[in-house]
Design a protein around this motif. Structure first.
Motif, PDB file in Angstrom:
ATOM      1  N   LYS A  80     -11.268 -20.032 121.443  1.00 54.10           N
ATOM      2  CA  LYS A  80     -12.122 -18.536 120.661  1.00 54.10           C
ATOM      3  C   LYS A  80     -11.932 -19.072 119.291  1.00 54.10           C
ATOM      4  O   LYS A  80     -10.625 -19.714 119.124  1.00 54.10           O
ATOM      5  N   VAL A  81     -13.014 -18.727 118.549  1.00 53.86           N
ATOM      6  CA  VAL A  81     -12.063 -19.497 116.929  1.00 53.86           C
ATOM      7  C   VAL A  81     -11.425 -18.001 116.212  1.00 53.86           C
ATOM      8  O   VAL A  81     -11.999 -16.853 116.440  1.00 53.86           O
ATOM      9  N   GLU A  82     -10.653 -17.921 115.281  1.00 55.78           N
ATOM     10  CA  GLU A  82     -10.062 -16.753 115.487  1.00 55.78           C
ATOM     11  C   GLU A  82      -9.270 -17.374 113.167  1.00 55.78           C
ATOM     12  O   GLU A  82      -8.731 -18.246 113.061  1.00 55.78           O
ATOM     13  N   LEU A  83      -9.826 -17.346 112.186  1.00 56.71           N
ATOM     14  CA  LEU A  83     -10.642 -17.659 111.276  1.00 56.71           C
ATOM     15  C   LEU A  83      -9.078 -16.905 110.026  1.00 56.71           C
ATOM     16  O   LEU A  83      -9.572 -16.191 110.141  1.00 56.71           O
ATOM     17  N   ASP A  84      -8.817 -17.336 109.027  1.00 52.75           N
ATOM     18  CA  ASP A  84      -7.511 -16.649 108.159  1.00 52.75           C
ATOM     19  C   ASP A  84      -8.655 -17.691 106.703  1.00 52.75           C
ATOM     20  O   ASP A  84      -9.089 -18.905 106.773  1.00 52.75           O
ATOM     21  N   ALA A  85      -8.364 -17.299 105.569  1.00 51.10           N
ATOM     22  CA  ALA A  85      -8.573 -17.534 104.217  1.00 51.10           C
ATOM     23  C   ALA A  85      -7.526 -16.448 103.021  1.00 51.10           C
ATOM     24  O   ALA A  85      -8.183 -15.025 103.821  1.00 51.10           O
ATOM     25  N   ALA A  86      -7.978 -17.095 102.366  1.00 48.59           N
ATOM     26  CA  ALA A  86      -7.652 -15.545 101.182  1.00 48.59           C
ATOM     27  C   ALA A  86      -7.926 -16.555  99.801  1.00 48.59           C
ATOM     28  O   ALA A  86      -7.789 -18.211  99.984  1.00 48.59           O
ATOM     29  N   ILE A  87      -7.851 -16.254  98.929  1.00 44.49           N
ATOM     30  CA  ILE A  87      -7.981 -16.773  97.491  1.00 44.49           C
ATOM     31  C   ILE A  87      -7.617 -15.098  96.277  1.00 44.49           C
ATOM     32  O   ILE A  87      -7.525 -14.251  96.882  1.00 44.49           O
ATOM     33  N   MET A  88      -7.373 -16.613  95.277  1.00 48.05           N
ATOM     34  CA  MET A  88      -6.265 -15.055  94.199  1.00 48.05           C
ATOM     35  C   MET A  88      -6.284 -15.819  92.650  1.00 48.05           C
ATOM     36  O   MET A  88      -6.499 -17.670  92.391  1.00 48.05           O
ATOM     37  N   ASP A  89      -6.445 -15.275  92.179  1.00 42.71           N
ATOM     38  CA  ASP A  89      -7.331 -14.852  90.638  1.00 42.71           C
ATOM     39  C   ASP A  89      -5.447 -15.152  89.715  1.00 42.71           C
ATOM     40  O   ASP A  89      -4.811 -13.684  89.419  1.00 42.71           O
ATOM     41  N   GLY A  90      -5.551 -15.971  89.136  1.00 42.69           N
ATOM     42  CA  GLY A  90      -4.227 -16.350  88.279  1.00 42.69           C
ATOM     43  C   GLY A  90      -4.266 -15.319  87.541  1.00 42.69           C
ATOM     44  O   GLY A  90      -3.337 -15.335  86.376  1.00 42.69           O
ATOM     45  N   ARG A  91      -5.928 -14.902  86.319  1.00 43.24           N
ATOM     46  CA  ARG A  91      -5.580 -14.395  85.739  1.00 43.24           C
ATOM     47  C   ARG A  91      -4.593 -12.168  85.782  1.00 43.24           C
ATOM     48  O   ARG A  91      -3.805 -12.691  84.265  1.00 43.24           O
ATOM     49  N   ASP A  92      -5.030 -12.035  86.929  1.00 43.26           N
ATOM     50  CA  ASP A  92      -4.031 -10.491  86.989  1.00 43.26           C
ATOM     51  C   ASP A  92      -3.524 -10.397  87.978  1.00 43.26           C
ATOM     52  O   ASP A  92      -2.966  -9.502  88.483  1.00 43.26           O
ATOM     53  N   ARG A  93      -3.339 -12.308  88.902  1.00 44.73           N
ATOM     54  CA  ARG A  93      -2.964 -12.121  90.675  1.00 44.73           C
ATOM     55  C   ARG A  93      -3.578 -11.200  91.481  1.00 44.73           C
ATOM     56  O   ARG A  93      -3.144 -10.682  92.446  1.00 44.73           O
ATOM     57  N   SER A  94      -5.523 -10.640  90.982  1.00 40.11           N
ATOM     58  CA  SER A  94      -5.500 -10.496  92.217  1.00 40.11           C
ATOM     59  C   SER A  94      -5.434 -10.907  93.438  1.00 40.11           C
ATOM     60  O   SER A  94      -5.833 -12.328  92.990  1.00 40.11           O
ATOM     61  N   ALA A  95      -5.911 -10.687  94.211  1.00 39.08           N
ATOM     62  CA  ALA A  95      -6.157 -11.441  95.403  1.00 39.08           C
ATOM     63  C   ALA A  95      -6.602 -10.544  97.142  1.00 39.08           C
ATOM     64  O   ALA A  95      -6.380  -9.493  97.057  1.00 39.08           O
ATOM     65  N   GLY A  96      -7.699 -11.648  97.573  1.00 39.85           N
ATOM     66  CA  GLY A  96      -8.228 -10.962  98.788  1.00 39.85           C
ATOM     67  C   GLY A  96      -7.773 -12.202  99.620  1.00 39.85           C
ATOM     68  O   GLY A  96      -7.901 -12.880  99.429  1.00 39.85           O
ATOM     69  N   ALA A  97      -7.939 -11.902 100.929  1.00 42.66           N
ATOM     70  CA  ALA A  97      -7.010 -12.023 102.744  1.00 42.66           C
ATOM     71  C   ALA A  97      -7.764 -12.166 103.296  1.00 42.66           C
ATOM     72  O   ALA A  97      -7.641 -10.022 103.274  1.00 42.66           O
ATOM     73  N   VAL A  98      -8.476 -12.609 104.943  1.00 41.52           N
ATOM     74  CA  VAL A  98      -8.760 -11.883 105.672  1.00 41.52           C
ATOM     75  C   VAL A  98      -7.704 -12.834 106.576  1.00 41.52           C
ATOM     76  O   VAL A  98      -7.566 -14.415 106.817  1.00 41.52           O
ATOM     77  N   ALA A  99      -7.528 -12.613 108.169  1.00 42.07           N
ATOM     78  CA  ALA A  99      -6.826 -13.367 109.221  1.00 42.07           C
ATOM     79  C   ALA A  99      -7.728 -12.395 110.651  1.00 42.07           C
ATOM     80  O   ALA A  99      -7.596 -11.810 110.580  1.00 42.07           O
ATOM     81  N   GLY A 100      -7.910 -13.774 111.790  1.00 44.31           N
ATOM     82  CA  GLY A 100      -8.609 -13.594 112.448  1.00 44.31           C
ATOM     83  C   GLY A 100     -10.061 -13.011 112.379  1.00 44.31           C
ATOM     84  O   GLY A 100     -10.544 -12.605 113.901  1.00 44.31           O
ATOM     85  N   VAL A 101     -10.840 -13.757 111.938  1.00 43.16           N
ATOM     86  CA  VAL A 101     -11.807 -13.441 111.633  1.00 43.16           C
ATOM     87  C   VAL A 101     -12.732 -14.222 112.549  1.00 43.16           C
ATOM     88  O   VAL A 101     -12.483 -15.845 112.967  1.00 43.16           O
ATOM     89  N   SER A 102     -13.862 -13.747 112.875  1.00 47.12           N
ATOM     90  CA  SER A 102     -14.426 -14.632 114.315  1.00 47.12           C
ATOM     91  C   SER A 102     -16.267 -14.314 113.998  1.00 47.12           C
ATOM     92  O   SER A 102     -16.626 -15.774 114.039  1.00 47.12           O
ATOM     93  N   THR A 103     -16.763 -13.788 112.822  1.00 46.90           N
ATOM     94  CA  THR A 103     -18.551 -14.150 112.521  1.00 46.90           C
ATOM     95  C   THR A 103     -18.660 -14.516 111.066  1.00 46.90           C
ATOM     96  O   THR A 103     -19.830 -14.563 110.868  1.00 46.90           O
ATOM     97  N   ALA A 104     -17.834 -14.830 110.139  1.00 43.90           N
ATOM     98  CA  ALA A 104     -18.494 -14.035 109.059  1.00 43.90           C
ATOM     99  C   ALA A 104     -18.409 -16.073 108.765  1.00 43.90           C
ATOM    100  O   ALA A 104     -17.138 -16.664 108.726  1.00 43.90           O
TER     101      ALA A 104
END
Length: 307
Positions: A80-104
């Motif tokens: 199977k595929v299990e996908l991970d990703a993250a993104i972060m903005d240096g302005r305020d150190r806001s961030a979002g991440a996902v792990a083990g996703v399979s449909t996006a």
């Protein structure tokens, strides 16, 4: 406002040399890196934000099967595929991440949605897939993600009874950018390692390990043997050396990669700072990489001897 905008990308590191890649693979990877640079540069050249540029660049690499992220991702032990990703903005150190996703279709865009539209930083598995649908993130199925080469790699790994990625190419993709206002951002996306088991998660979606951005220091995206990058807290460690010790980007990146190597790991990082300076550092035979800056043409490289 500074005009020193910069974008740096990577498509993974590992045993990547002229004896490993076919001419077609070499040409295809370089073409994809160039397209990713063009996508991110189009944002930055129009006074866009670094966070938008890194997302745009990574989306291009996620859609290209030459790399281990989204389309063309490696397969788990169960195929199977299990996908991970993250993104972060240096302005305020806001961030979002996902792990083990399979449909996006584009996990980096799902990570961006976590940052922008949820109170959380990291979502995993089925919950993250549900969030993707609720946020109207474009979906894709196995027929999009899985390519024949990855099935063959998994079969070869099982035949060798070796749980490591048989090709030893850490195909994680990533981007770091500094925009015309001196703000930095980072994004990383990966399929992990061939034959991973038990819901394994590497460094890519972990803020401070494989992905980090802080306007006070720099932005970092990493690729390599994730367990060692987690233990070394690579992204945050590079940033801390820059911010607290005043080290130049290259010195900080090289020192932290030496620490990863001392632990037994390998791989590479790309780094950019709020002045528009940018570097890469890797301990492997090659790393898919590219850079473009205001007033300078894009350049891409794969092998260590390309500078």
């Amino acid at each position: 406002m500074s005009t020193n905008w910069t974008l740096v990308i990577h498509g993974g590191a590992g045993i990547i040399n002229r004896g490993v890649l076919t001419p077609e693979q070499d040409e295809g990877a370089r073409a994809a890196l160039t397209r990713a640079l063009e996508a991110g540069a189009a944002v930055l050249a129009n006074d866009g934000a670094s966070i938008d540029a890194v997302e745009a660049a990574v989306r291009v690499l996620e859609d290209d099967p030459h790399f281990n992220s989204a389309r063309g991702a490696v397969l788990t032990f169960e195929g199977k595929v299990e996908l991970d990703a993250a993104i972060m903005d240096g302005r305020d150190r806001s961030a979002g991440a996902v792990a083990g996703v399979s449909t996006a279709r584009n996990p980096v865009t799902l990570a961006r949605a976590v940052k922008d539209h949820s109170p959380h930083v990291l979502l995993t598995g089925a919950g993250a897939d549900t969030f993707a649908r609720e946020q109207s993130i474009e979906q894709a199925g196995e027929d999009w993600f899985v390519v024949p080469e990855r099935r063959a790699q998994l079969a070869a790994m099982k035949e060798s009874a070796d749980w490591f990625d048989v090709d030893m190419k850490y195909g994680t993709v990533g981007a770091v950018a500094c925009d015309a206002h001196g703000h930095v951002a980072a994004a990383t996306s990966t399929g992990g390692v061939t034959g991973k088991r038990w819901g394994r998660v590497g460094d890519s979606p972990l803020i401070g390990a494989g992905t980090y951005a802080d306007d006070r220091a720099c932005a970092v995206s990493a690729t390599g043997s994730g367990e060692f990058f987690i233990r070394e807290s690579v992204g945050h460690e590079i940033g801390a050396r820059v911010r607290m010790l005043g080290e130049p980007l290259q010195a900080a990146a090289d020192a932290v990669m030496a620490g990863v190597k001392a632990l037994g790991g390998s791989g590479g990082v790309i780094v950019t700072g709020p002045a528009g300076d940018a570097v890469w550092s890797f301990t492997t035979e090659g790393m898919y990489r590219g850079q473009v800056s205001a007033g300078a043409p894009p350049r891409v490289a794969i092998y260590a001897d390309e500078g």
